[in-house]
Structure formats: structure tokens, C-alpha cells
Scaffold this active site. Structure first.
Site, mmCIF file in Angstrom:
data_model
loop_
_atom_site.group_PDB
_atom_site.id
_atom_site.type_symbol
_atom_site.label_atom_id
_atom_site.label_comp_id
_atom_site.label_asym_id
_atom_site.label_seq_id
_atom_site.Cartn_x
_atom_site.Cartn_y
_atom_site.Cartn_z
ATOM 1 C CG ASP A 121 -0.317 0.281 2.381
ATOM 2 O OD1 ASP A 121 0.725 -0.656 2.705
ATOM 3 O OD2 ASP A 121 -0.736 0.714 3.448
ATOM 4 C CD GLU A 169 4.187 1.038 7.236
ATOM 5 O OE1 GLU A 169 4.752 1.247 8.501
ATOM 6 O OE2 GLU A 169 3.866 1.710 6.497
HETATM 7 ZN ZN LIG Z 1 6.522 2.126 4.241
#
Ligand SMILES: [Zn+2]
Length: 397
Positions: free
Chosen positions: A77, A141
Site C-alpha cells: 500500500d 502499513e
Molecule cells: Zn513504508
């Protein structure tokens, strides 16, 4: 003019073209599933859910059954691009200009994934090995980090997975690939202190008790002395007062309460409990000092509230992992890396509970910025280092 790209650059361009802004998968995990499947990995896709946060897709892939078992961890992501017009080229195109590839996620951290993928591919084409390699890749994340690495590790561990070492491919290097290996992280603790006074008229202070005076005394005691001088592996512990609030619009009213917020980043001299005790001890010392100075009978009345969870300090001391990676870096760049523990958080904070972990990836200068980019040379350099690490760690020749 079409340029021939090396494998890591090609894989990075393919990944950049997947618009995987958290929590969207964007095709990035499907791309990895396909690539890793072709290399013989057993690939699993897992979606996690939680209250008040979007479902997120993750990927776990393993090749081999033997030991040792090396994990590469990362995220596909990316953060939003911001104002697209500010970019010199489409942030999801992976355009190459003057030896650099541009795009959201180029360094944070599709580049790291592309390099490890390319390193594994080259390694498998040259060697038979008896160990195991796995990819633990999350799509969560940059977002809340609730449906990502933390849950994926628990899920894998419940299936019986164990690991001997992990590399997180975050852009850890400040100037050049190979400068540093990030081998730990400081702890973090946040709190709020409230000083309780008595509201009153500013012309009749003997009938009131001004909490602002008490707050000055407490914060003075809190910040008067350094907490420590730093340790061999960590910089000195640092506390920042992040707000001081009274919320009093009137200038002729003594307020009833004053509140201050603070955050401390602490090294391995402390743990969460000893850090809390030291902060309380300093407030108590300030409260008593104020009593002596003002001749008041009562010490400053205060209370402390801790905010959120303590994030513990950790330091990886695994010679096999750190030495092998350092030698691989020195072999490619000609100089050994420094070990550092500075900066903010990454998913290494979850992985450290399962196996020794370090962070090592591209140069982080443009992460989260407009025109995020990596040099093509850096991609080749990082892929060579990862490849050399695999050869040394699995002791093949
Ligand atoms: Zn990162």
C-alpha cells in the site's frame, strides 16, 4: 525512446502501475501472487477485518520447508499522491527520466519488494538450497495498521510458521544504499498531566489557587535534567512537552485547571514502567519544590493520565542476521553499514516478537513526497545486496 530496464526496475514499474493507495489492493498483491507462484512459492491471500476500519488484503508466500527460514516483510500500500498536478508525470506510471524512476511507492516501499523479488529469482536460478524464504506483505502499513502485519504474523504463527530472521524492506537509508541497517527502535510513551487549582478573581489570589504556577513548577522539574546520556546503541532519551492548555478566555479569572501533554522517546536505559515512575518522581519533586518556595502548606495537586499503549524499546542483537547483511553490503558497496535506532515506527515493531528483525531498503529522501523516485542504480545495488545476503545466509556458493 524505450529503455531496457533491469529486472528490479521492471518489477517496480509494474508495481507502481497498481494504484494501491491504502486500503485498496490495486492489483499489487495479485501481481506478486502471480510472480511468486511462478517461482514455486506457496501463496496465500488473507483478508482481515475489524470495527471502524476497512477490510484489508494481505499476502503470505513461502518457498521450501527446511531451515533456516528467512522472511522478507513489507507493504504494497502507498500513501495518497496529493495534488496530481504537482507531479511531473503520472504518479502511477513509473516513468523513467535521467536514470530515475518516478511514482508513488517508488521508495516506500514497492522498490524494496521489487529488489527482493528480483534477488530471489536470481538466487533460485543459480542455487539449490535447503532452507525457506517467505514474503509477508501487507496492504495496511500506511493506514491504521490494524488489519495488516500484526494480524498476519499471528495468523501465520497459528499455522505453525516460525522464522529465523526477517528483513523489512522499508527505505531505511538516509543518503546512499548501504549507509545504515536499522537494528532497533526507541520506545514511546505519551501522557497528560493536570494541575488542580482553585478558580477565583485575579485581584483576590489568596482566595484562589492558580494552577498555572503549579504547572510551571512541574514542567520545570520534568525538563530540568537529561534523562540519560544515551547508550551504545541509542541516542539520549528525549521528552517533548507537546501542549500546555488552560482554555481560559478571561484575563481576570484564575483558572481551576491547567493541562499539559507530553511524549517521551526512550532508549534501553528504561522500560515503560521505569519511565513512568521517573516522570512521576520528577513531578513530585517539582510539586514539593514549589511548596518550599512559596511557603504554602500544600504541595501542587496534580494527576497524570497515560495515553495509549507504551510502545516498547527494542534492539536486535542477532550476529547471524546483522553480520551476514553487513558483509553483503560491504561486498557490494565497499563499505560496512552503521547500525542505527533513530527515527519513527515500522512494522518491525510487530515482527520483533517472532524473530530477529532489521530494516534495510532504498534511500528514503523522497518518501511520501510529490515526485517520489529512486535511482535505477540504487535498485540494482539493493537487489545485489539482497542476493548476496541470501547466498551468504544460506551458505551456498
Ligand atoms: Zn513504508
Amino acid at each position: 525512446m524505450a529503455q531496457t530496464l533491469s529486472p528490479p526496475a521492471r518489477y517496480l514499474r509494474d508495481l507502481i502501475r497498481c494504484p494501491s493507495v491504502t486500503p485498496n489492493e490495486g492489483g499489487a498483491l495479485s501481481y506478486l501472487e502471480d510472480k511468486l507462484g511462478t517461482l514455486g512459492f506457496h501463496v496465500e491471500r488473507v483478508t482481515f477485518s475489524d470495527h471502524d476500519t476497512p477490510d484489508v488484503e494481505n499476502l503470505y508466500a513461502r518457498l521450501g520447508n527446511g531451515a533456516p527460514h528467512v522472511m522478507f516483510a513489507g507493504h504494497t500500500d502507498v500513501v495518497p499522491v496529493g495534488d496530481t498536478d504537482s507531479w511531473s508525470s503520472d504518479p502511477f506510471a513509473g516513468e523513467v527520466r535521467n536514470g530515475f524512476m518516478y511514482g508513488r511507492g517508488a521508495v516506500d516501499m514497492k522498490g524494496g519488494i521489487a529488489c527482493f523479488l528480483s534477488a530471489v529469482e536470481a538466487f533460485l536460478s543459480r542455487h539449490d538450497f535447503s532452507g525457506s524464504i517467505s514474503f509477508l506483505i501487507t496492504g495496511d502499513e500506511e493506514g491504521p495498521s490494524v488489519n495488516g502485519t500484526d494480524k498476519l504474523l499471528k495468523w501465520a504463527a497459528e499455522k505453525g510458521e516460525t522464522w529465523d530472521a526477517a528483513i523489512v524492506g522499508e527505505p531505511s537509508n538516509p543518503e546512499a544504499v548501504g549507509d545504515v541497517i536499522k537494528s532497533g527502535r526507541r520506545g514511546s510513551l505519551s501522557g497528560r498531566v493536570t494541575v488542580h487549582g482553585i478558580q477565583g478573581h485575579s485581584a483576590y489570589p489568596h482566595l484562589a489557587d492558580n494552577p498555572v504556577r503549579g504547572m510551571v513548577d512541574l514542567l520545570d522539574a520534568l525538563l530540568a535534567e537529561p534523562f540519560d546520556q544515551g547508550t551504545e546503541q541509542f541516542q539520549p532519551t528525549n521528552l517533548e512537552v507537546t501542549s500546555v492548555d488552560v482554555g481560559n478566555p478571561a484575563t481576570n479569572v484564575i483558572p481551576a485547571e491547567a493541562v499539559a501533554g507530553f511524549n517521551v522517546r526512550f532508549n534501553d536505559t528504561w522500560d515503560g514502567e521505569s519511565m513512568k515512575s521517573e516522570i512521576i518522581r520528577r513531578f513530585e519533586a517539582g510539586s514539593v519544590a514549589a511548596r518550599i518556595r512559596t511557603g504554602k502548606k500544600e504541595p501542587v495537586r496534580f494527576s497524570v493520565e497515560w495515553i495509549g499503549r507504551v510502545s516498547p524499546v527494542f534492539l536486535t542483537r542477532d550476529d547471524m542476521l546483522i553480520e551476514t547483511l553487513s558483509e553483503a553490503i560491504a561486498g557490494v558497496t565497499g563499505s560496512r553499514p552503521q547500525l542505527t535506532t533513530g527515527g519513527g515506527t515500522s512494522d518491525a515493531r510487530f515482527i520483533k516478537d517472532y524473530c530477529p528483525v532489521v530494516e534495510f531498503g532504498l534511500v528514503g529522501q523522497t518518501m511520501h513526497q510529490v515526485n517520489e523516485c529512486t535511482s535505477l542504480d540504487d535498485l540494482d545495488c539493493l537487489a545485489s545486496i539482497y542476493g548476496s545476503f541470501l547466498e551468504r545466509y544460506f551458505a551456498v556458493s
